[in-house]
Design an enzyme around this catalytic site. Structure first.
Site, PDB file in Angstrom:
ATOM      1  N   CYS A 109       0.907  -0.812   0.342  1.00 52.94           N
ATOM      2  CA  CYS A 109      -0.064  -0.131  -0.323  1.00 52.94           C
ATOM      3  C   CYS A 109       0.899   1.502   0.000  1.00 52.94           C
ATOM      4  O   CYS A 109       1.283   2.002  -0.987  1.00 52.94           O
ATOM      5  CB  CYS A 109      -1.354  -0.043   1.491  1.00 52.94           C
ATOM      6  SG  CYS A 109      -2.502   1.116   1.148  1.00 52.94           S
TER       7      CYS A 109
ATOM      8  N   GLU B 270      -2.927  -9.109   3.518  1.00 51.13           N
ATOM      9  CA  GLU B 270      -2.551  -9.519   4.843  1.00 51.13           C
ATOM     10  C   GLU B 270      -4.635  -9.211   5.393  1.00 51.13           C
ATOM     11  O   GLU B 270      -4.696  -9.817   6.341  1.00 51.13           O
ATOM     12  CB  GLU B 270      -2.254  -8.573   6.319  1.00 51.13           C
ATOM     13  CG  GLU B 270      -2.232  -7.187   6.448  1.00 51.13           C
ATOM     14  CD  GLU B 270      -1.871  -5.631   5.321  1.00 51.13           C
ATOM     15  OE1 GLU B 270      -2.019  -6.205   4.212  1.00 51.13           O
ATOM     16  OE2 GLU B 270      -2.172  -4.681   5.710  1.00 51.13           O
TER      17      GLU B 270
ATOM     18  N   HIS C  43      -3.954  -4.630   0.521  1.00 56.33           N
ATOM     19  CA  HIS C  43      -3.616  -5.807   1.684  1.00 56.33           C
ATOM     20  C   HIS C  43      -3.819  -7.073   1.686  1.00 56.33           C
ATOM     21  O   HIS C  43      -4.718  -7.448   1.999  1.00 56.33           O
ATOM     22  CB  HIS C  43      -4.750  -4.983   2.202  1.00 56.33           C
ATOM     23  CG  HIS C  43      -3.985  -3.432   3.128  1.00 56.33           C
ATOM     24  ND1 HIS C  43      -3.129  -2.693   3.390  1.00 56.33           N
ATOM     25  CD2 HIS C  43      -4.921  -2.665   2.105  1.00 56.33           C
ATOM     26  CE1 HIS C  43      -3.284  -1.313   3.917  1.00 56.33           C
ATOM     27  NE2 HIS C  43      -3.706  -1.088   3.000  1.00 56.33           N
TER      28      HIS C  43
END
Lengths: 251, 195
Positions: free
Chosen positions: B77, B177, B175
């Site tokens: 990001c 994650e 993202h």
């Protein structure tokens, strides 16, 4: 293509989900972490955890819980409920929350939005607005919909955006709990007025309601609680249905 | 394999850490130059604003540490944007690993930030081809245009770089994650890179 989001909302009190949630394949549906994982596995795009604890002691449990949720959940989640000061927020971010939702505190002190977005970034701040139509005006309410304010939905939403809010979560109190569909009229207007995403809440009863909130209401995301919790609408089948009706959706 | 996650003044490090825990990766969150430089892999995460973050990196000399890295390094990001040469966000000079300039999404027909799940297109290079058309989670108002280093695109108004690579520098705008099973797959692709 950016998809429309389906967001289940969980009410938490003293670290437990409160509504009577029944899923056969969950051992402990009162456990927010397990329930969050379950919804994620069903295809929920995000989750909202709302702390409705009454006491400070219960609130401390919530921060611990946020950490547990973040540890186990691989989709974004928002936490809200009772956030009133800058110092409430740091521990939630530190615990792993992706976004926070504020409501009454923003109405009481609109500059709170500026402070939060400056400190944590717009993408972290969702402003929730509860409103009801009174004399043909969408009036903003606070404190869980118990107190009417001077503020009107559209001007307030616009102000939230200009103060840096990253998203608006709009709940129509007139529609909430009725299961007769979302408030598409004000949603259309919000969508025209705002350049930030709008999450629609209140009124979901059938899969058709979600189709309408996206096609007519132009919402970016739709939030619901009880219809998911009671298994009246399954997230997986809802997303299949929306996809069949040409709504961009993650399946 | 030892992974260093660069600690600096940008949020979201916690969720990266939790994702690495779930992947059972041996990692350390650190701003210690030697620990970062000696790691097998480095992750440069981030959510935040470009200029204040670059200032922080310069003041702590972490900018030079990042530029010196020879091992596989993944910018996430804001981390990806800071690896570029310049960002329109507060007119900020960045680290210059990628020559590209980070631009703001044009106001008009699209909501800003670009927030939510979008599908990966034209997946190539270090990303598993099974990721084609998979959805990943984005939150950003600035983007890197498609360029020769792009290994996956997404489209918001027009196509932009969702993932890139130049030498040992890897980058993703979304993202991983927070991107459910597709995100895990992407992190695995990175960890499978030879040290």
């Amino acid at each position: 293509m950016l998809t429309k989001r389906i967001i289940p909302c969980l009410d938490i009190k003293a670290g437990r989900t409160v509504k009577g949630i029944h899923f056969e394949n969950l051992r402990d549906a009162g456990d927010p972490v397990q329930l969050g994982e379950y919804y994620a596995s069903q295809g929920a795009d995000e989750l909202v955890f709302l702390d409705i604890s009454a006491t400070q002691e219960e609130r401390k449990t919530f921060a611990v819980l946020v950490n547990e949720i973040a540890r186990h959940l691989n989709i974004p989640f928002t936490v809200g409920g009772g956030i009133s000061e800058l110092k409430d927020v740091g521990p939630l971010l530190e615990a792993g929350a992706d976004k926070i939702s504020i409501n009454s505190a923003a109405v009481k002190d609109p500059a709170f939005i500026d402070k939060l977005t400056k400190e944590f970034g717009s993408q972290f701040i969702v402003v929730a607005i509860d409103a009801r139509k009174i004399n043909n005006q969408w009036t903003v309410f606070t404190h869980g919909g118990t107190r009417a304010t001077e503020k009107k939905l559209f001007s307030w939403a616009k102000e939230c955006q200009s103060r840096g809010a990253g998203e608006i979560l709009f709940t129509s109190m007139d529609h909430d709990g009725t299961k007769k569909g979302f408030a598409t009229d004000p949603l259309v207007k919000l969508n025209q007025l705002l350049s930030i995403p709008v999450i629609a809440s209140g009124g979901a009863g059938r899969m058709e309601d979600f189709l309408e909130v996206f096609t007519i209401g132009k919402a970016d995301a739709a939030l619901a609680a009880s219809i998911f919790h009671f298994g009246e609408v399954g997230i997986h089948e809802l997303k299949q249905y929306l996809q069949e009706h040409q709504i961009p959706i993650r399946t | 394999m030892k992974v260093a996650v660069i600690r600096y003044n940008a949020g979201n490090i916690r969720s990266v850490a939790f994702a690495l825990e779930r992947l059972q990766v041996d990692f350390e969150i650190t701003d210690h130059p030697e620990t970062i430089q000696s790691a097998d892999k480095v992750i440069f995460p981030g959510v935040g604003e470009a200029s204040s973050t670059m200032n922080y990196l310069r003041n702590t000399k972490l900018d030079e540490v990042i530029k010196s890295l020879k091992q596989p390094t993944l910018g996430i990001c804001l981390g990806m944007q800071l690896l570029c040469s310049h960002s329109e966000e507060n007119n900020t000079n960045c680290l210059g690993i990628f020559e590209d300039v980070v631009k703001r999404f044009p106001a008009g027909n699209i909501k800003i930030p670009h927030m939510g799940w979008n599908n990966l297109q034209k997946v190539s290079g270090w990303l598993d081809s099974a990721l084609e058309d998979q959805y990943v989670y984005f939150v950003h108002s600035y983007y890197v245009p498609v360029n020769p280093h792009t290994v996956a695109q997404a489209s918001y108004g027009s196509p932009f770089s969702a993932a890139m690579r130049k030498g040992n520098f890897f980058a993703v705008q979304f993202h991983p994650e927070k991107s459910a099973s597709a995100g895990i797959k992407i992190l695995r692709c990175f960890f499978q890179q030879p040290d």
